[in-house]
Design a protein around this motif. Structure first.
Motif, PDB file in Angstrom:
ATOM      1  N   MET A   1     -31.563   4.009-122.223  1.00 44.51           N
ATOM      2  CA  MET A   1     -30.913   2.828-121.672  1.00 44.51           C
ATOM      3  C   MET A   1     -31.005   1.665-122.660  1.00 44.51           C
ATOM      4  O   MET A   1     -31.945   1.595-123.461  1.00 44.51           O
ATOM      5  CB  MET A   1     -31.560   2.425-120.334  1.00 44.51           C
ATOM      6  N   MET A  66     -31.298   6.193-107.900  1.00 46.74           N
ATOM      7  CA  MET A  66     -30.845   5.664-109.188  1.00 46.74           C
ATOM      8  C   MET A  66     -32.022   5.173-110.034  1.00 46.74           C
ATOM      9  O   MET A  66     -32.059   5.345-111.252  1.00 46.74           O
ATOM     10  CB  MET A  66     -29.856   4.518-108.960  1.00 46.74           C
ATOM     11  N   TYR A  67     -33.026   4.599-109.397  1.00 47.01           N
ATOM     12  CA  TYR A  67     -34.143   3.988-110.123  1.00 47.01           C
ATOM     13  C   TYR A  67     -35.183   5.017-110.564  1.00 47.01           C
ATOM     14  O   TYR A  67     -35.764   4.895-111.651  1.00 47.01           O
ATOM     15  CB  TYR A  67     -34.806   2.927-109.241  1.00 47.01           C
ATOM     16  N   SER A  70     -34.525  10.925-112.974  1.00 43.53           N
ATOM     17  CA  SER A  70     -34.071  11.079-114.366  1.00 43.53           C
ATOM     18  C   SER A  70     -32.738  11.826-114.424  1.00 43.53           C
ATOM     19  O   SER A  70     -31.914  11.583-115.312  1.00 43.53           O
ATOM     20  CB  SER A  70     -35.135  11.821-115.183  1.00 43.53           C
ATOM     21  N   GLN A  73     -30.047   9.276-113.704  1.00 38.69           N
ATOM     22  CA  GLN A  73     -29.922   8.374-114.849  1.00 38.69           C
ATOM     23  C   GLN A  73     -29.195   9.057-116.014  1.00 38.69           C
ATOM     24  O   GLN A  73     -28.390   8.425-116.714  1.00 38.69           O
ATOM     25  CB  GLN A  73     -31.306   7.892-115.282  1.00 38.69           C
ATOM     26  N   LYS A  74     -29.462  10.346-116.209  1.00 39.16           N
ATOM     27  CA  LYS A  74     -28.777  11.090-117.264  1.00 39.16           C
ATOM     28  C   LYS A  74     -27.279  11.149-117.000  1.00 39.16           C
ATOM     29  O   LYS A  74     -26.454  10.955-117.914  1.00 39.16           O
ATOM     30  CB  LYS A  74     -29.356  12.496-117.361  1.00 39.16           C
ATOM     31  N   TYR A  76     -25.621   9.010-115.255  1.00 39.67           N
ATOM     32  CA  TYR A  76     -25.093   7.653-115.402  1.00 39.67           C
ATOM     33  C   TYR A  76     -24.795   7.360-116.870  1.00 39.67           C
ATOM     34  O   TYR A  76     -23.759   6.754-117.200  1.00 39.67           O
ATOM     35  CB  TYR A  76     -26.092   6.633-114.847  1.00 39.67           C
ATOM     36  N   LEU A  86     -29.445   0.250-116.731  1.00 37.94           N
ATOM     37  CA  LEU A  86     -29.451   0.749-115.359  1.00 37.94           C
ATOM     38  C   LEU A  86     -29.037  -0.384-114.417  1.00 37.94           C
ATOM     39  O   LEU A  86     -29.600  -1.485-114.493  1.00 37.94           O
ATOM     40  CB  LEU A  86     -30.855   1.245-115.009  1.00 37.94           C
TER      41      LEU A  86
END
Length: 279
Positions: A1, A66-67, A70, A73-74, A76, A86
């Protein structure tokens, strides 16, 4: 990020985020305390509370996933690029978890305190049932391909729709009663402050990154702020302009003055017809 480019903007982002968390979290308590003091929930729309619980539950699922995930997040990063931050902050997760808890407490108060003739409408029950059935179907659709980011978009859409829908029953109820008695305006003032701070937090992040992708990547958070500001402004107009609380004048019984004389005297002191309560 991506990382922050400006320390002052990062501090402003954190400050706005936790200010929004504080305002939104505290905003639940005036209604809870009002219900406790009155031992009554008359005036509080039950559909509002039920829809609110669905809204915050879906928002918690989105924010926490989302937080902390992993895998999400990947996906995203694959969708928006590794240069993007993020779009969910720690204060978003903390707020949604707290909101679910306090809304559940309010729903419990509805079960134990005086409700008058009020009840949860079949329409609200139907909406909530359809929402969670839809969420379950979407989960099984996402499961084979592990499309978690898409699934979280569904939950974000649910929370936006619930945010819009949850305010409407209370607004209509206030209109029908021509009163906001039993509905805490302190809740609304804090809610409005939180909504403005939440939107400001997103603007600060966009300024630092030189990109508006955090709005696109978390459109639910943006819509939450805008819808909150709109309806809270409307409730404030209802409370202070359209249906202001009527003043009750208490007088000590005076054997030398008739009730009619007291009414005449009070009408001379007020533009509105008074309500006389002999103590």
């Amino acid at each position: 990020m991506a990382s922050w480019n400006s320390v002052p903007l990062e501090l402003a982002y954190q400050a706005l985020g936790w200010f929004a968390f504080s305002c939104w979290s505290i905003s639940f308590y005036p209604q809870v305390f009002l219900n406790f003091r009155r031992k009554s929930v008359v005036g509080l729309n039950f559909d509002f509370v039920l829809l609110n619980l669905t809204k915050h539950s879906s928002y918690l699922i989105h924010n926490a996933s989302m937080y902390f995930s992993s895998a999400v997040q990947k996906q995203y990063i694959e969708e928006y690029g590794s240069g993007e931050m993020l779009p969910v902050a720690a204060n978003d997760v903390a707020f949604s978890a707290h909101a679910v808890l306090l809304t559940a407490v309010t729903l419990f108060q509805i079960l134990i305190y005086d409700r008058g003739t009020q009840k949860i409408s079949k329409l609200a029950i139907g909406i909530v049932s359809v929402v969670w059935l839809t969420a379950a179907v979407c989960f099984f659709l996402a499961l084979p391909t592990r499309s978690w980011l898409w699934l979280l978009t569904v939950f974000n859409t649910i929370q936006v729709c619930m945010t819009i829908l949850k305010y409407i029953p209370q607004a209509i109820m206030n209109f029908m009663r021509k009163s906001t008695d039993g509905f805490s305006i302190s809740n609304i003032l804090l809610d409005l402050s939180g909504g403005m701070a939440n939107y400001g937090q997103m603007v600060v992040q966009s300024m630092d990154q030189g990109s508006w992708n955090n709005f696109y990547g978390n459109i639910g958070k943006m819509m939450l702020s805008l819808v909150t500001v709109f309806f809270d402004t409307f409730f404030i107009c209802q409370h202070f302009v359209l249906y202001p609380a009527k003043k009750t004048y208490k007088t000590v019984a005076d054997p030398e003055k008739s009730e009619e004389e007291i009414k005449v005297h009070l009408m001379q002191c007020s533009d509105e017809p008074p309500v006389v309560a002999n103590v």
